[in-house]
Scaffold this motif. Structure first.
Motif, mmCIF file in Angstrom:
data_model
loop_
_atom_site.group_PDB
_atom_site.id
_atom_site.type_symbol
_atom_site.label_atom_id
_atom_site.label_comp_id
_atom_site.label_asym_id
_atom_site.label_seq_id
_atom_site.Cartn_x
_atom_site.Cartn_y
_atom_site.Cartn_z
ATOM 1 N N GLN A 113 -3.187 27.730 48.611
ATOM 2 C CA GLN A 113 -2.968 27.204 47.254
ATOM 3 C C GLN A 113 -4.296 27.031 46.525
ATOM 4 O OE1 GLN A 113 -0.745 23.617 48.266
ATOM 5 N NE2 GLN A 113 1.059 24.492 47.278
ATOM 6 N N LEU A 114 -5.286 26.495 47.230
ATOM 7 C CA LEU A 114 -6.590 26.273 46.603
ATOM 8 C C LEU A 114 -7.272 27.597 46.261
ATOM 9 C CD1 LEU A 114 -7.892 23.328 48.791
ATOM 10 C CD2 LEU A 114 -7.107 23.214 46.409
ATOM 11 N N ALA A 115 -7.166 28.575 47.135
ATOM 12 C CA ALA A 115 -7.773 29.877 46.857
ATOM 13 C C ALA A 115 -7.141 30.522 45.624
ATOM 14 C CB ALA A 115 -7.650 30.792 48.075
ATOM 15 N N ALA A 116 -5.826 30.390 45.476
ATOM 16 C CA ALA A 116 -5.153 30.921 44.286
ATOM 17 C C ALA A 116 -5.608 30.171 43.039
ATOM 18 C CB ALA A 116 -3.640 30.833 44.445
ATOM 19 N N LEU A 117 -5.741 28.864 43.153
ATOM 20 C CA LEU A 117 -6.197 28.055 42.026
ATOM 21 C C LEU A 117 -7.641 28.375 41.677
ATOM 22 C CD1 LEU A 117 -5.450 25.751 40.067
ATOM 23 C CD2 LEU A 117 -6.266 24.148 41.823
#
Length: 128
Positions: free
Chosen positions: A111-115
């Motif tokens: 999720q953080l990498a996508a964000l």
């Protein structure tokens, strides 16, 4: 991840509990920049509270605020999933005293990498 994040607002009686991420040049920010930083912080706090590895987010809204600044820096730098996973692994183990194995770190790192793709600073070009 196509769903838009919705900032979570604390009731005014608890607003003093939130510890915003501060940057060295906050006093020189324009209002839109300040608004964007507040939106980003609220969205990151929302994601942290949804992940909630300790299981206390329903009772303590700012439990993970200690992660806002370091994760914010990683997001701005365009960190990879592996970098997020490594940071979270050691922080959960060393700071929170948790066994990282059962904390779904890889899912949250995804999720953080996508964000991160939406947060990363654009490359700066120096003109001669």
């Amino acid at each position: 991840m196509s769903a838009a994040l919705v900032p979570v607002r604390l009731p005014s009686s608890q607003s003093h509990l939130a510890s915003p991420v501060r940057h060295r040049d906050d006093e020189h920010m324009t209002q839109p920049e300040s608004d964007e930083n507040e939106r980003r912080e609220a969205n990151l706090r929302y994601l942290l509270n949804q992940w909630d590895p300790i299981g206390v987010a329903d009772f303590v809204a700012d439990e993970y605020d200690c992660l806002l600044a370091p994760l914010g820096r990683l997001l701005m730098q365009g960190a990879s999933r592996a970098e997020f996973s490594e940071f979270l692994w050691y922080d959960l183990k060393d700071h929170f005293g948790l066994d990282p194995e059962g904390c779904e770190i890889d899912r949250f790192a995804d999720q953080l990498a996508a964000l991160s793709a939406t947060w990363a600073d654009p490359p700066r070009i120096d003109l001669l």
